[in-house]
Write a protein that holds these residues in place. Structure first.
Motif, PDB file in Angstrom:
ATOM      1  N   ARG A 103       2.469  -9.983  15.022  1.00  0.00           N
ATOM      2  CA  ARG A 103       2.684  -8.547  15.252  1.00  0.00           C
ATOM      3  C   ARG A 103       4.217  -8.293  14.856  1.00  0.00           C
ATOM      4  O   ARG A 103       4.486  -6.883  14.723  1.00  0.00           O
ATOM      5  CB  ARG A 103       2.329  -8.229  16.495  1.00  0.00           C
ATOM      6  N   SER A 124      -9.097 -20.659   6.801  1.00  0.00           N
ATOM      7  CA  SER A 124      -9.425 -21.695   7.587  1.00  0.00           C
ATOM      8  C   SER A 124     -10.290 -22.699   6.701  1.00  0.00           C
ATOM      9  O   SER A 124     -11.247 -23.104   6.930  1.00  0.00           O
ATOM     10  CB  SER A 124     -10.499 -21.200   8.511  1.00  0.00           C
ATOM     11  N   ALA A 153      -1.734 -19.972  18.338  1.00  0.00           N
ATOM     12  CA  ALA A 153      -3.020 -19.528  18.330  1.00  0.00           C
ATOM     13  C   ALA A 153      -2.895 -17.924  19.306  1.00  0.00           C
ATOM     14  O   ALA A 153      -3.554 -17.166  18.512  1.00  0.00           O
ATOM     15  CB  ALA A 153      -3.853 -20.145  19.214  1.00  0.00           C
ATOM     16  N   VAL A 154      -2.182 -17.648  19.957  1.00  0.00           N
ATOM     17  CA  VAL A 154      -2.177 -16.607  20.662  1.00  0.00           C
ATOM     18  C   VAL A 154      -1.373 -15.414  19.607  1.00  0.00           C
ATOM     19  O   VAL A 154      -1.844 -14.424  19.725  1.00  0.00           O
ATOM     20  CB  VAL A 154      -1.363 -16.604  22.017  1.00  0.00           C
ATOM     21  N   ILE A 156      -1.700 -15.413  16.297  1.00  0.00           N
ATOM     22  CA  ILE A 156      -2.647 -15.085  15.476  1.00  0.00           C
ATOM     23  C   ILE A 156      -3.689 -14.279  16.043  1.00  0.00           C
ATOM     24  O   ILE A 156      -3.993 -12.935  15.439  1.00  0.00           O
ATOM     25  CB  ILE A 156      -3.319 -16.272  14.791  1.00  0.00           C
ATOM     26  N   GLU A 157      -4.121 -14.435  17.423  1.00  0.00           N
ATOM     27  CA  GLU A 157      -5.155 -13.857  17.827  1.00  0.00           C
ATOM     28  C   GLU A 157      -4.549 -12.345  18.229  1.00  0.00           C
ATOM     29  O   GLU A 157      -5.605 -11.623  17.845  1.00  0.00           O
ATOM     30  CB  GLU A 157      -5.681 -14.274  19.207  1.00  0.00           C
ATOM     31  N   GLN A 158      -3.557 -11.986  18.733  1.00  0.00           N
ATOM     32  CA  GLN A 158      -2.802 -10.722  18.984  1.00  0.00           C
ATOM     33  C   GLN A 158      -2.840  -9.853  17.678  1.00  0.00           C
ATOM     34  O   GLN A 158      -2.925  -9.120  17.658  1.00  0.00           O
ATOM     35  CB  GLN A 158      -1.471 -10.812  19.731  1.00  0.00           C
ATOM     36  N   THR A 160      -4.353 -10.421  14.890  1.00  0.00           N
ATOM     37  CA  THR A 160      -5.726  -9.919  14.374  1.00  0.00           C
ATOM     38  C   THR A 160      -6.409  -8.840  15.261  1.00  0.00           C
ATOM     39  O   THR A 160      -6.948  -8.021  14.667  1.00  0.00           O
ATOM     40  CB  THR A 160      -6.565 -11.254  14.307  1.00  0.00           C
ATOM     41  N   ARG A 161      -6.128  -8.844  16.493  1.00  0.00           N
ATOM     42  CA  ARG A 161      -6.768  -7.944  17.602  1.00  0.00           C
ATOM     43  C   ARG A 161      -5.848  -6.495  17.394  1.00  0.00           C
ATOM     44  O   ARG A 161      -6.755  -5.320  17.273  1.00  0.00           O
ATOM     45  CB  ARG A 161      -6.633  -8.418  18.955  1.00  0.00           C
ATOM     46  N   PRO A 164      -7.274  -5.189  13.201  1.00  0.00           N
ATOM     47  CA  PRO A 164      -8.429  -5.777  12.814  1.00  0.00           C
ATOM     48  C   PRO A 164      -9.106  -5.188  11.456  1.00  0.00           C
ATOM     49  O   PRO A 164      -9.695  -5.886  10.732  1.00  0.00           O
ATOM     50  CB  PRO A 164      -9.462  -5.150  13.919  1.00  0.00           C
TER      51      PRO A 164
END
Length: 175
Positions: A103, A124, A153-154, A156-158, A160-161, A164
């Motif tokens: 972010r 991946s 991991a967090v 990347i997840e944040q 991507t969220r 999107p």
């Protein structure tokens, strides 16, 4: 948005990119940092070639490194009137891969500390690949972004969220 044409690395990015990235025969991080951001002209040439769209410019990106195949890591200047360090970090791969990695710069530092490079965070393709915590990059992250410590991991997840539609946005520009 009126992007800045400042091509100087922020201190935190310069500190992180001054450290070596260990490829480790394909088991490490596949990333080569540039000594400076690509120029506006180089960025435009790359973005036009990547998209096949000669009408575009590269003003929305500040490219600072690449993987071994030529995929670029960059800041994506998508947040109006916000400084460079508050912009998301993205990857545009040589084979059309795209991904929002972090972010902002602080989150990107923690991604690197977690043993990921831009390509590894965006793809991946290597299911057996395992990230390896990097203590030197963790020290840089602690120094410049201690208040936003989180796992890769967090990060990347944040990212991507929050973004999107990045892939769709970029693909709509392609010819």
């Amino acid at each position: 948005m009126t992007p800045t044409d400042d091509r100087e690395f922020p201190a935190a990015l310069a500190a992180a990119l001054a450290l070596p990235f260990d490829y480790n025969d394909g088991n490490g991080v596949d990333f080569e940092a540039f000594p400076a951001f690509l120029s506006a002209e180089e960025t435009t040439d790359w973005f036009r070639a990547w998209t096949g769209n000669g009408e575009l410019d590269g003003d929305s990106f500040r490219v600072f490194g690449q993987d071994g195949t030529g995929g670029y890591a960059a800041f994506w200047l998508v947040r109006p009137h916000r400084p460079l360090v508050d912009q998301p970090v993205v990857f545009l791969g040589s084979e059309g891969e795209t991904g929002v990695l972090a972010r902002d710069l602080g989150a990107f530092l923690w991604l690197l500390a977690g043993g990921y490079g831009p390509w590894e965070a965006a793809t991946s393709y290597e299911p057996d690949w395992t990230p390896h915590h990097n203590p030197e990059l963790a020290a840089v992250a602690e120094r410049f972004a201690a208040d936003c410590k989180q796992s890769a991991a967090v990060v990347i997840e944040q990212a991507t969220r929050e973004f999107p539609d990045f892939d769709d946005t970029i693909m709509e520009l392609c010819r």
